[in-house]
Write an enzyme that holds these catalytic residues in place. Structure first.
Site, PDB file in Angstrom:
ATOM      1  N   THR A   1       0.859  -1.076   0.166  1.00 25.94           N
ATOM      2  CA  THR A   1       0.199  -0.020   0.012  1.00 25.94           C
ATOM      3  C   THR A   1       1.094   1.163  -0.127  1.00 25.94           C
ATOM      4  OG1 THR A   1      -1.849  -0.917   1.242  1.00 25.94           O
ATOM      5  CG2 THR A   1      -1.621   1.191   1.329  1.00 25.94           C
TER       6      THR A   1
ATOM      7  N   LYS B   1      -7.549   1.466  -2.009  1.00 23.36           N
ATOM      8  CA  LYS B   1      -6.974   0.888  -0.941  1.00 23.36           C
ATOM      9  C   LYS B   1      -6.999   2.081   0.186  1.00 23.36           C
ATOM     10  CE  LYS B   1      -5.157  -1.488   2.413  1.00 23.36           C
ATOM     11  NZ  LYS B   1      -3.933  -2.054   2.131  1.00 23.36           N
TER      12      LYS B   1
ATOM     13  N   LYS C   1       0.962   5.193   7.822  1.00 21.05           N
ATOM     14  CA  LYS C   1       1.428   5.627   6.784  1.00 21.05           C
ATOM     15  C   LYS C   1       0.349   5.759   5.671  1.00 21.05           C
ATOM     16  CE  LYS C   1       2.488   2.174   4.618  1.00 21.05           C
ATOM     17  NZ  LYS C   1       1.995   1.052   3.357  1.00 21.05           N
TER      18      LYS C   1
END
Length: 296
Positions: A98, A173, A241
């Site tokens: 990701t 995502k 993150k």
């Protein structure tokens, strides 16, 4: 038809289970991990272990990477001993990490210089989905490339979504992570208030898991939180993150995301407390501390 040879880079909590499912599905497999000890379960099964991402590429038709962040992807793909140096006609790279739509487009451009096709294909479903092969996989890139590798993706996931152009997989995502993060915040807030109000936690779980508040977070993570189990299925630092990438994208598009911003700040606090390697459910520890609850 002969099965595509698959190389897998990154054997962490998710990656090791995903690679093992590819092996179980019968695809010829070679693996690489920076920490060599994580390759031992594969070596014991007779699965070749590469010495570098370059070697993985040389011996594969499809290379999958599942590493922590964009700099790690860049290192394994474009670094001095990276995948590009093992490029050959027909090679496909699938980044299942990701990061962000911008990074996906950058990797696609750079790999394209070596004649390598690229898909961004991040996943959701947690460690349990990785083990059971039931992940949801969101894929961006050329449709014909997606169709070619779809049987490999089906070895790892139950729901495979073709999202369109390169970068769209990462965008989906990040949208997922916004909901995941805010949902965890909501569960932690409810549990902290319940503790202070003297509400039985089992009763709270019954209400949340059978009514309108039900979610994966409630079903999977709340029982862990009730037991004080904060070990990672998905690390808090990784969610931090992901939320940062979501906010960077939103800032560029002038979309206000106050809930995401708040959630990111709470995960910043969690990481600052040295709990970044714990699971995302460790957010409860922060809420208990703020509420003066001693045994969180």
């Amino acid at each position: 038809m002969e099965r595509l040879r698959v190389g897998f880079i990154g054997l962490g909590i998710m990656g090791s289970a995903m690679a093992m499912n590819i092996h179980k599905a019968g695809f010829p497999l070679i693996v690489y991990n920076r920490t060599k000890s994580k390759t031992e379960p594969f070596a014991k099964l007779g699965i070749p272990v590469a010495e570098s991402p370059r070697e993985v590429a040389e011996k594969s038709d499809v290379v999958i990477d599942m590493v922590t962040d964009a700099p790690d992807v860049e290192e394994v793909l474009l670094g001095p001993n990276g995948v590009v140096h093992g490029a050959h006609p027909g090679l496909i790279v699938i980044d299942m990490s990701t990061n962000s739509p911008d990074h996906a487009r950058y990797f696609a451009r750079e790999l394209g210089k070596y004649g390598i096709e690229f898909l961004d294909a991040p996943v959701t479903g947690g460690d349990i989905g990785a083990r059971q092969g039931t992940l949801t996989i969101m894929v961006g890139g050329k449709y014909e490339v997606f169709e070619k590798v779809k049987p490999i993706l089906q070895a790892m996931g139950k729901t495979i979504i073709y999202a369109g152009d390169v970068g769209n997989g990462q965008m989906l995502k990040l949208l997922n992570q916004i909901v995941v993060g805010i949902d965890m915040l909501a569960v932690a807030e409810a549990m902290a208030l319940a503790r202070k109000a003297g509400i039985d936690m089992e009763k709270l779980f019954t209400v949340l898991s059978t009514g309108a508040a039900n979610s994966f977070t409630v079903q999977y993570y709340m029982p862990k939180m009730m037991k004080g189990d904060f070990e990672p299925g998905f690390r808090a630092a990784h969610l931090k993150k992901d939320l940062r990438y979501a906010l960077e994208t939103a800032n560029r598009l002038n979309v206000p995301l106050p809930g995401t911003a708040l959630t990111l700040q709470l995960y910043n606090a969690l990481v600052a407390k040295g709990l970044g390697e714990k699971g995302t459910q460790a957010l409860l520890k922060l809420y208990y501390e703020m509420a003066g609850i001693s045994d969180g």
